[in-house]
Design an enzyme around this catalytic site. Structure first.
Site, mmCIF file in Angstrom:
data_model
loop_
_atom_site.group_PDB
_atom_site.id
_atom_site.type_symbol
_atom_site.label_atom_id
_atom_site.label_comp_id
_atom_site.label_asym_id
_atom_site.label_seq_id
_atom_site.Cartn_x
_atom_site.Cartn_y
_atom_site.Cartn_z
ATOM 1 N N ASP A 38 9.620 -23.939 -23.262
ATOM 2 C CA ASP A 38 10.253 -25.248 -23.310
ATOM 3 C C ASP A 38 10.283 -25.692 -24.797
ATOM 4 O O ASP A 38 9.534 -25.136 -25.619
ATOM 5 C CB ASP A 38 9.382 -26.184 -22.458
ATOM 6 C CG ASP A 38 9.706 -27.636 -22.656
ATOM 7 O OD1 ASP A 38 10.826 -28.019 -22.325
ATOM 8 O OD2 ASP A 38 8.829 -28.380 -23.142
ATOM 9 N N ASP A 40 10.973 -29.481 -26.328
ATOM 10 C CA ASP A 40 10.349 -30.773 -26.695
ATOM 11 C C ASP A 40 8.965 -30.913 -26.053
ATOM 12 O O ASP A 40 8.813 -30.781 -24.845
ATOM 13 C CB ASP A 40 11.231 -31.939 -26.238
ATOM 14 C CG ASP A 40 12.537 -31.993 -27.017
ATOM 15 O OD1 ASP A 40 13.523 -31.395 -26.562
ATOM 16 O OD2 ASP A 40 12.542 -32.616 -28.092
HETATM 17 O O1 LIG Z 1 12.922 -29.558 -21.657
HETATM 18 P P1 LIG Z 1 12.616 -30.039 -23.052
HETATM 19 O O2 LIG Z 1 13.003 -29.065 -24.110
HETATM 20 O O3 LIG Z 1 11.218 -30.502 -23.186
HETATM 21 O O4 LIG Z 1 13.544 -31.318 -23.215
HETATM 22 C C1 LIG Z 1 13.247 -32.486 -22.446
HETATM 23 C C2 LIG Z 1 13.923 -33.684 -23.057
HETATM 24 O O5 LIG Z 1 13.477 -33.729 -24.420
HETATM 25 C C3 LIG Z 1 14.016 -34.760 -25.242
HETATM 26 O O6 LIG Z 1 13.398 -35.985 -24.890
HETATM 27 C C4 LIG Z 1 12.011 -35.974 -25.101
HETATM 28 O O7 LIG Z 1 11.729 -35.696 -26.486
HETATM 29 C C5 LIG Z 1 12.189 -36.717 -27.409
HETATM 30 C C6 LIG Z 1 11.928 -36.202 -28.815
HETATM 31 O O8 LIG Z 1 10.600 -35.869 -28.984
HETATM 32 C C7 LIG Z 1 11.445 -38.012 -27.104
HETATM 33 O O9 LIG Z 1 11.863 -39.027 -27.991
HETATM 34 C C8 LIG Z 1 11.714 -38.420 -25.648
HETATM 35 O O10 LIG Z 1 10.948 -39.550 -25.315
HETATM 36 C C9 LIG Z 1 11.366 -37.278 -24.689
HETATM 37 O O11 LIG Z 1 11.742 -37.587 -23.357
HETATM 38 C C10 LIG Z 1 15.506 -34.803 -25.176
HETATM 39 O O12 LIG Z 1 15.982 -35.915 -25.864
HETATM 40 C C11 LIG Z 1 16.050 -34.736 -23.758
HETATM 41 O O13 LIG Z 1 17.439 -34.550 -23.805
HETATM 42 C C12 LIG Z 1 15.428 -33.529 -23.056
HETATM 43 O O14 LIG Z 1 15.895 -33.439 -21.726
HETATM 44 MG MG LIG Z 2 9.316 -30.455 -22.810
#
Ligand SMILES: O=P(O)(O)OC[C@H]1O[C@H](O[C@H]2O[C@H](CO)[C@@H](O)[C@H](O)[C@H]2O)[C@H](O)[C@@H](O)[C@@H]1O
Ligand SMILES: [Mg+2]
Length: 264
Positions: A38, A40
């Site tokens: 993954d 983020d």
């Molecule tokens: O599946 P991932 O790679 O973990 O992506 C999940 C979502 O990540 C992002 O949002 C998250 O991270 C942001 C940056 O650190 C943070 O600001 C936010 O609060 C988190 O929810 C991304 O913006 C989404 O599009 C992804 O689905």
């Molecule tokens: Mg994530």
């Protein structure tokens, strides 16, 4: 095979147990392992807003070395749009699943993408209008998916929830509501991260290997269940109260350290 979501089995992951087990599995027989990561919160530290994430300068090359050690059996599995995620790790282009599994670039380079529709574009425009007055709520347009983030205003969650529920009814059965860290998203219902991992595992060089899945959020639970079912390793980053993952790692920096130790 049925893809019906089942409740998480009651699992008690061992605290910070992932480092040793994952490194040992990867290092002892890399030819037998497939690594699913993954982005983020797992490879990258979370940031206040989606575009403020920082990719440590040595990480893309480290992932490339790890991928080579695995004979190419390393894939990114993310909620980000595929094109956005690709840019993060440029110039490397790993097999990747975007939009929580709805977009897929296979190891042979072929891409399958979820398409947006005119109705969904109109919905996104209305979502932007409806959240305009909610200071701190941020709408992230991801093509066939859209996210409403409230990390800058956590108390606005109660206002965002009914808006997104209404948007979901309007979007219809081809979309689903994905909860995440301080975010509510409408994503295509066609696939989740579990589907993506299964799809990769049906293709060379992933086929026949033991899946190792690492993620930090609810959306990653689908890939943990696949790893568990297939005799692989499932690792949740952080300290969740409920998870299907058997192992944990404390932070994204611990994940990067692990990649660095393997990618030598
Ligand atoms: O599946 P991932 O790679 O973990 O992506 C999940 C979502 O990540 C992002 O949002 C998250 O991270 C942001 C940056 O650190 C943070 O600001 C936010 O609060 C988190 O929810 C991304 O913006 C989404 O599009 C992804 O689905
Ligand atoms: Mg994530």
């Amino acid at each position: 095979m049925s893809y019906t979501s089942k409740p998480f089995p009651a699992a008690t992951p061992q605290p910070a147990s992932g480092q040793k087990k994952v490194l040992s599995a990867l290092s002892s027989s890399p030819q037998d392992c497939a690594l699913f990561l993954d982005i983020d919160g797992t490879l990258l530290d979370l940031a206040e807003v989606p575009d403020a994430i920082v990719v440590p300068p040595l990480l893309p090359a480290g992932l490339d070395v790890a991928s080579q050690r695995l004979g190419g059996a390393l894939a990114l599995v993310t909620g980000r749009a595929l094109a956005y995620a690709d840019e993060l790790f440029s110039p490397f282009r790993f097999p990747i699943a975007g939009l929580h599994g709805a977009e897929l670039r296979r190891p042979d380079g072929k891409v399958a993408k979820a398409e947006t529709t005119a109705a969904f574009e109109a919905l996104k425009a209305d979502l932007r209008k409806e959240t305009e007055g909610l200071e701190g709520v941020l709408v992230e347009d991801k093509g066939a998916a859209v996210a409403a983030h409230y990390r800058l205003a956590p108390h606005k969650q109660a206002q965002v929830e009914p808006i997104m529920e209404r948007m979901l009814s309007r979007a219809g059965p081809n979309w689903t509501l994905q909860r995440g860290k301080m975010v509510l998203e409408l994503r295509p219902a066609s696939a989740d991260k579990g589907h993506a991992v299964e799809a990769f595992l049906s293709m060379p060089p992933f086929a026949g290997r033991r899946p190792i899945t690492i993620g930090d959020d609810v959306t990653d639970e689908a890939m943990f269940r696949i790893a568990n079912r297939q005799g692989g390793l499932s690792v949740r980053v952080g300290a969740p109260s409920e998870t299907a993952a058997a192992l944990t790692l404390p932070s994204a920096s611990a994940v990067r350290e692990l990649i660095g130790q393997f990618a030598v």
